[in-house]
Design an enzyme around this catalytic site. Structure first.
Site, PDB file in Angstrom:
ATOM      1  N   ASP A 137      -3.033   0.836  -2.075  1.00 40.14           N
ATOM      2  CA  ASP A 137      -2.432   1.544  -0.814  1.00 40.14           C
ATOM      3  C   ASP A 137      -1.382   0.673  -0.205  1.00 40.14           C
ATOM      4  O   ASP A 137      -1.228  -0.501  -0.106  1.00 40.14           O
ATOM      5  CB  ASP A 137      -3.443   1.995   0.135  1.00 40.14           C
ATOM      6  N   GLU A 140       0.933   1.758  -4.515  1.00 42.92           N
ATOM      7  CA  GLU A 140       1.757   2.977  -4.112  1.00 42.92           C
ATOM      8  C   GLU A 140       2.846   2.386  -3.373  1.00 42.92           C
ATOM      9  O   GLU A 140       2.789   1.555  -2.193  1.00 42.92           O
ATOM     10  CB  GLU A 140       0.831   3.430  -3.011  1.00 42.92           C
TER      11      GLU A 140
END
Ligand code: CA
Ligand code: CA
Length: 625
Positions: free
Chosen positions: A340, A369
């Site tokens: 993330d 990400e």
């Protein structure tokens, strides 16, 4: 253990003299990692010990072959100790015994060294990743919906921003469904404990149901089933031949994290005089003209107020995070990591962390990400062919550029070399910047975007075209729970609208979308496209291992091939609202005329490939013999 049982055990221990109960008692509340392993390539282990004034205790290790206690660190906060150990190759599994002593009192704490058994499989383009937000997928265990000893006791399916009771058991219960659909790997949004208080804004109450605000790295959230159920989950997933992708968050923690409530040292998190948010300007990280202050604001500013920004330049924290990644991979049997908020992390730390995982698990895969707006920016955060002072070692990334291109290809008009499928053609033409573009994870929707169908006005033909591209282009395709049944909300009103419950996952649901009979005809149309292509893809070497050759869109018709020495798949998509006839001589170099083809979706066969007539808006996947 229930509170009553805990209390009884405690009383018994006190009566037997096992615990000294006076103000100076040696108090140990946390020992992290929970255990370690023999046979880890890196011989160094740093154990965090947390407890009231624990730094006043002396620590020693009872003799254990191959293991030695090198150093005991005290830090700013007396409630922490960090123990440096070395574990030789010769060390055998067993229990270390640490002896804590203070004022004549001693406490022995055992610490387990286990044998390694995990064999991470990684991910490749032969996978289809299925993304699940466990709170919203299926409630397999209604007894874990609420815990009165957790800060947030709400569970209400009528509220988009509260917990709904979905859990790991719910996913385990539907593995056959996922297998049948053609998924090969499950990426769950984070499963670690989020014991966060609810927050309020805009007249709404928000729970940390999404999982991105960790409050204890070594506990899976009890509302999802806890560590034990997660272990059952990974075993069940592997038993079905599927893989597990865990969602890592290195950038921040939740503001109710136990270590944030009592920081080991001030610079464990990135501190600012007043609350300072990240600028969210990724360009500053790679911009040759950026100021130091702006780079720092991007990296060290907090993602949001309730998520303190972890300082990965702090060596104790860096080790804590890296060891946690290794421990989780080994303990739970993780095959790959999705990372993330990758670009908000200290990028040198990310390289160290990635390398440590790759050293210990040669087949592991990770993809971060990095939600950026160009191929160049995206390539900066993965292995690339650019000559730059900083080189990322990350294997793959979430491919936001292909995501944007698929959307634009279906929502903008073709005008000569611009618009429509030209966008996809042009985006892929820039793949030369990546060391290996096939390691990019491609998608057209996830838990943070509008549902794709919403973006294309619920056009079933466009959905089919997007799915054809997604499952035949280079890269590792990823779909999001509900993609296959045409979930179609926008997140304009609330993120919860794109994280709706999968109907049938709760026993009280009136319909069950996990079954053919529970789905409408239209939903079955979507489902069948995904299932057919995903399962065809599984056995197609051309699609999963083959090279790609694409041709500039002609008059709104986009043609490309995936091929190996023995197999050839031709993809033709007509983005026009009228039928088109294309002469295929432009692709003679690979097609070499006069062959027979089979339409993978309809099973239709035809042999005249010289001039192809393709209906308006149609998408063909043709197996060329
Ligand atoms: Ca539940
Ligand atoms: Ca950061």
């Amino acid at each position: 253990m229930t509170q009553l049982v805990k209390l009884t055990v405690l009383l018994l221990l006190i009566l037997r003299g096992g615990i000294a109960v006076h103000a100076q008692a040696i108090d140990i509340q946390k020992v992290h990692p929970l255990n370690w392993y023999v046979g880890v390539l890196n011989p160094n282990l740093q154990i965090l010990i947390y407890g009231k004034n624990i730094s006043a205790s002396k620590v020693s290790l009872k003799p254990y072959a191959g293991v030695s206690l090198q150093k005991v660190h005290t830090v700013e906060n007396p409630n922490y100790l960090f123990l440096d150990l070395t574990i030789d190759k010769t060390a055998q599994a067993g229990a270390l015994q640490f002896v804590f002593s203070k004022n004549g009192e001693t406490l022995t704490r055992s610490y387990e060294l286990k044998n390694r058994s995990a064999k991470p499989q990684g991910l490749s383009s032969s996978d289809l990743v299925y993304l699940i937000m466990p709170d919203r997928f299926a409630n397999g265990d209604p007894s874990n919906d609420r815990f009165t000893n957790l800060k947030d006791t709400l569970c209400d399916r009528t509220a988009h921003s509260l917990r709904h009771g979905g859990d790991l058991k719910g996913v385990i219960d539907h593995l056959d469904y996922l297998n049948d659909l053609g998924a090969t790997a499950l990426w769950l949004t984070p499963v670690l404990e989020n014991n966060m208080s609810v927050t309020s804004s805009d007249g709404r109450t928000y729970s940390s149901y999404h999982g991105y605000a960790f409050t204890d790295h070594y506990q899976v959230d009890p509302r999802l089933g806890g560590n034990e159920t997660y272990l059952q989950f990974t075993k069940a997933v592997h038993a079905k031949g599927l893989k597990v992708v865990q969602d890592a968050v290195y950038n921040h923690c939740g503001s109710d994290h136990w270590f944030f409530k009592d920081l080991p040292m001030r610079d464990w998190v990135n501190q600012w005089d007043t609350y300072t948010s990240s600028s969210h300007r990724n360009q500053t990280l790679l911009d040759p003209y950026a100021s130091f202050a702006e780079k720092k604001l991007m990296s060290d500013g907090w993602f949001v107020r309730s998520m303190p920004d972890l300082n990965q330049r702090n060596p104790y924290l860096a080790t804590y995070l890296i060891q946690h990644a290794i421990w989780s991979t080994e303990y739970f049997g993780i095959d790959a990591w999705r990372i993330d908020t990758y670009m908000y992390c200290d990028l040198e730390f990310m390289n160290r962390c990635n390398q440590a995982l790759m050293d210990e698990f040669p087949n592991i895969f990770m993809f971060g990400e990095s939600w950026v707006g160009s191929v160049l920016n995206q390539a900066y955060f993965v292995r690339n062919n650019l000559n730059l002072p900083f080189k990322s070692n990350q294997l793959g990334g979430c491919d936001f550029q292909v995501c944007n291109a698929i959307k634009e290809a279906l929502t903008t008009k073709v005008q000569w070399n611009e618009g429509g499928a030209n966008k996809l053609f042009q985006t892929l033409a820039q793949d030369f910047v990546y060391q290996d573009a096939t390691k990019n994870v491609i998608f057209f929707e996830n838990h943070d975007t509008d549902r794709f169908l919403h973006s294309i006005n619920n056009d079933a033909q466009k959905f089919k075209m997007a799915m054809v591209w997604l499952l035949t282009l280079r890269g590792i395709p990823q779909i999001y729970y509900g993609t296959e049944i045409g979930m179609n909300k926008s997140r304009q009103r609330s993120d919860g609208d794109v994280r709706e419950d999968f109907m049938g996952g709760w026993s009280e649901d009136k319909v069950n979308k996990f079954t053919e009979g529970g789905r409408t005809n239209l939903e079955n149309t979507y489902f069948d496209i995904v299932k057919k292509l995903a399962n065809y893809r599984k056995q197609s070497k051309a699609l999963t291992e083959g090279k790609m050759m694409q041709f500039g869109p002609r008059d709104g018709v986009y043609v490309y091939f995936r091929y190996t020495n023995n197999e050839k798949v031709m993809i033709i998509t007509n983005t026009n609202d009228k039928e088109k006839t294309i002469k295929t001589d432009f692709c003679n170099e690979i097609l070499r005329g006069g062959q027979t083809v089979r339409n993978v979706l309809t099973d239709e066969k035809f042999s005249d490939l010289n001039a192809i007539k393709i209906p308006a808006g149609e998408s063909w996947v043709l197996e060329v013999k």
